[in-house]
Design an enzyme around this catalytic site. Sequence first.
Site, PDB file in Angstrom:
ATOM      1  N   SER A   1      36.574  41.720  39.720  1.00 11.79           N
ATOM      2  CA  SER A   1      37.445  40.765  39.043  1.00 11.79           C
ATOM      3  C   SER A   1      38.744  41.462  38.687  1.00 11.79           C
ATOM      4  O   SER A   1      38.738  42.591  38.189  1.00 11.79           O
ATOM      5  CB  SER A   1      36.787  40.234  37.773  1.00 11.79           C
TER       6      SER A   1
ATOM      7  N   TYR B   1      35.882  45.359  29.723  1.00 15.90           N
ATOM      8  CA  TYR B   1      35.401  44.725  30.953  1.00 15.90           C
ATOM      9  C   TYR B   1      36.428  44.891  32.070  1.00 15.90           C
ATOM     10  O   TYR B   1      36.099  45.279  33.190  1.00 15.90           O
ATOM     11  CB  TYR B   1      35.127  43.249  30.694  1.00 15.90           C
TER      12      TYR B   1
END
Length: 229
Positions: free
Chosen positions: A128, A138
């Site tokens: 991502s 993240y």
Amino acid sequence: MKIAGSTALVTGANRGFGRHLAAELAARGATVWAGARNPDTVDLPGVTAVRLDITDPAPVAAAAERAGDVTLLVNNAGVSTGTALLDGDLAQIRLELETHYLGTLSVVRAFAPRIAANDGGTILNVLSWFTFPGVGAYGAAKAAAWSVTNALRVELAGRGVRVAGLHVGYMDTEMAAAVPGPKADPAEVARLAADGIEAGSYEILADDVARRVQAGLSGGVAALHPALP
């Protein structure tokens, strides 16, 4: 590569996107190993559950021994702690890195020699480019996984192993349940991922978010973060 007749292993296949992708691969004629920390949570018909915690070397090695016929590896297992980089818990930040970066690399190191010995195949890493300051851990861990993907792509090319990256924003799964706004349908993303594997794509962009960010990468900071002064 042709999915029908292949043998695939999907990490984190007991729920969310991993479950959808394992089902898609099985529907296309693959023999599917479904990796999960607790194999009893795998409830997909037609797949074989295997214990796999990607942050623990012992079950990774054991899974590679048991599923030694794999020709398609999907590194999907992940975690999202919602941790910011500046003042977040360092233990949570380490967990993100141990999972997305070192965990993914550990699984590749265990399975890549076997895929090469099985006349080659494909490794797909679920990535991502999407990040926000409040969940920087993240984003940073996924950025490390992207760099790993790019490096391994070159290292494994001569051994008949194609390394691809699946880029997607938020999907409508349990992990993103608290995130407002539009989310991609994980079943549709699984279909696009399988199409990309069969087409031999190095990068699979599964939604508009991934396409916008890819376009912004060439535009520098101003394109990626237009709100900055």
